[in-house]
Motif scaffolding. Sequence first.
Motif, short mmCIF file in Angstrom:
data_model
loop_
_atom_site.label_atom_id
_atom_site.label_comp_id
_atom_site.label_asym_id
_atom_site.label_seq_id
_atom_site.Cartn_x
_atom_site.Cartn_y
_atom_site.Cartn_z
N CYS A 82 0.86 -1.19 0.00
CA CYS A 82 0.00 0.00 0.00
C CYS A 82 0.89 1.24 0.00
N HIS A 83 0.31 2.35 -0.41
CA HIS A 83 1.03 3.62 -0.47
C HIS A 83 0.37 4.56 0.54
N ALA B 94 -11.25 -4.40 10.36
CA ALA B 94 -11.43 -5.46 9.37
C ALA B 94 -10.47 -6.63 9.60
N ASN B 95 -9.75 -6.58 10.72
CA ASN B 95 -8.78 -7.62 11.08
C ASN B 95 -7.54 -7.59 10.20
N VAL B 96 -7.22 -6.40 9.69
CA VAL B 96 -5.96 -6.18 8.95
C VAL B 96 -5.00 -5.49 9.90
N GLU B 97 -3.99 -6.22 10.34
CA GLU B 97 -3.19 -5.73 11.45
C GLU B 97 -1.74 -5.41 11.10
N GLN B 98 -1.30 -5.77 9.89
CA GLN B 98 0.05 -5.43 9.48
C GLN B 98 0.03 -4.93 8.04
N LEU B 99 0.92 -3.99 7.74
CA LEU B 99 0.93 -3.34 6.44
C LEU B 99 2.37 -3.11 5.99
N LEU B 100 2.55 -3.07 4.67
CA LEU B 100 3.83 -2.71 4.09
C LEU B 100 3.62 -1.47 3.22
N SER B 101 4.21 -0.36 3.64
CA SER B 101 4.09 0.90 2.92
C SER B 101 5.24 1.01 1.93
N VAL B 102 4.90 1.17 0.67
CA VAL B 102 5.86 1.01 -0.42
C VAL B 102 6.31 2.36 -0.97
N ILE C 281 3.62 -1.24 10.81
CA ILE C 281 3.87 -0.87 9.42
C ILE C 281 5.35 -1.01 9.10
N LYS C 282 5.66 -1.84 8.10
CA LYS C 282 7.01 -1.92 7.58
C LYS C 282 7.09 -1.08 6.31
N ALA C 283 8.30 -0.91 5.79
CA ALA C 283 8.49 -0.04 4.63
C ALA C 283 9.36 -0.72 3.58
N SER C 284 9.22 -0.22 2.35
CA SER C 284 10.17 -0.56 1.29
C SER C 284 10.68 0.74 0.69
N CYS C 285 11.81 0.63 0.01
CA CYS C 285 12.39 1.80 -0.65
C CYS C 285 12.74 1.43 -2.07
N GLY C 286 12.25 2.21 -3.02
CA GLY C 286 12.55 1.92 -4.41
C GLY C 286 12.22 3.08 -5.31
N GLU D 174 -2.88 -7.81 -1.50
CA GLU D 174 -2.53 -6.39 -1.36
C GLU D 174 -3.70 -5.52 -1.81
N THR D 175 -3.61 -4.24 -1.45
CA THR D 175 -4.58 -3.27 -1.97
C THR D 175 -3.97 -2.38 -3.06
N ASP D 176 -2.68 -2.06 -2.96
CA ASP D 176 -2.06 -1.04 -3.80
C ASP D 176 -2.77 0.30 -3.57
N SER D 177 -3.38 0.44 -2.41
CA SER D 177 -4.12 1.68 -2.11
C SER D 177 -3.16 2.87 -2.19
N PRO D 178 -3.70 3.99 -2.68
CA PRO D 178 -5.12 4.34 -2.86
C PRO D 178 -5.73 3.93 -4.20
#
Length: 253
Positions: A7-8, A31-39, A59-64, A202-206
Motif C-alpha cells: 500500500c502507499h 477489518a482484522n488487517v493488522e500489518q501493512l507494508l508501505s511502499v 507498518i514496515k516499509a520498502s524503498c525503491g 494487497e490493496t495497492d491503495s489508494p
Amino acid sequence: MFVDSHCHLDKLNYDELHDGIQDVLNKAKAANVEQLLSVGVTLDSFPAMMELIKPYPQIKASCGVHPLDVESDFCLEQFKRYVEDERVVAVGETGLDYHYQPETAELQKRRFEQQVDLAVDVNKPLIIHTRNARQDTLDILRNGHAERCGGVIHCFTEDLPFAQAAMELGFYISISGIVTFRQAKELKEVVRQLPLERLLIETDSPYLAPIPHRGKENQPAYVVEVAAYIAQLKGVSLSEVAEKTTKNYHDLF
C-alpha cells in the motif's frame, strides 16, 4: 489476521477521507488487517513516508524507484543508505512499464538493474512492477541473480507462464483488487491455478479498489475483499487464505 502487503500510505486522501493515518489503521484493524507494508516509489518522497509511519510498529516499509518515476532524482549512495534502514524490509517498487512510458525503457532497465543488484547485495527481497515487459523483466531478474534475494511480483496481471517463471526464481505472486473486476477473466483463471503457498494479497491503495468499492479510494481495510474473492475462486475458506497469505508475508519479509 490479514496483511496488506503493498500500500502507499503516504498517498491516501487525508484531507477529505481519513482523519490522519491513525484513522486508516483503525479502519484496517476493524477489518482484522493488522500489518501493512508501505511502499516507496521515489527517493524524494521516501523520508516523508518514513516520518508518517514512524510511530506505528505494525507498518514496515520498502524503498525503491518506480519505473514510471525513473526520471526523478536518483543517487545510488543515498539509495543504499535508505535501504539499510532496519525498518525497510524490501527494495522496490521497481521494475519495467512499457505501457505508459515506453520512451524511458532504457533508463527503466538501468534503474531496475541497479535495484536488483542492491537487493541481492543487502539480501532484501524485491517488489516488482511489470507491464508490457514480461521478457525483459524476467531477463533482468535472472541476469541479476534475483533468486538470491527473492521477492514478489506485485499487483499481478500477467499470464500463467510468467507466474511460473517468477515462482521458479523464488518469487511470490501478489493479488490485488483487479482480480474482482469483471473483465479480469484471464487473471481469475491464473489465480485458480496458483498455489496458496506462493500468494500474497494487497490493496495497492489508494489505487484499484476492489468490488464493491470500485471507483472509490482504496485503503488497507479493503484487502479482505481481495482475500474473500481468492477464497471463492479457489474453493477454500477465507480463514485459510488469511492464514497462508499472512505466513507467506512473514516468510518473505
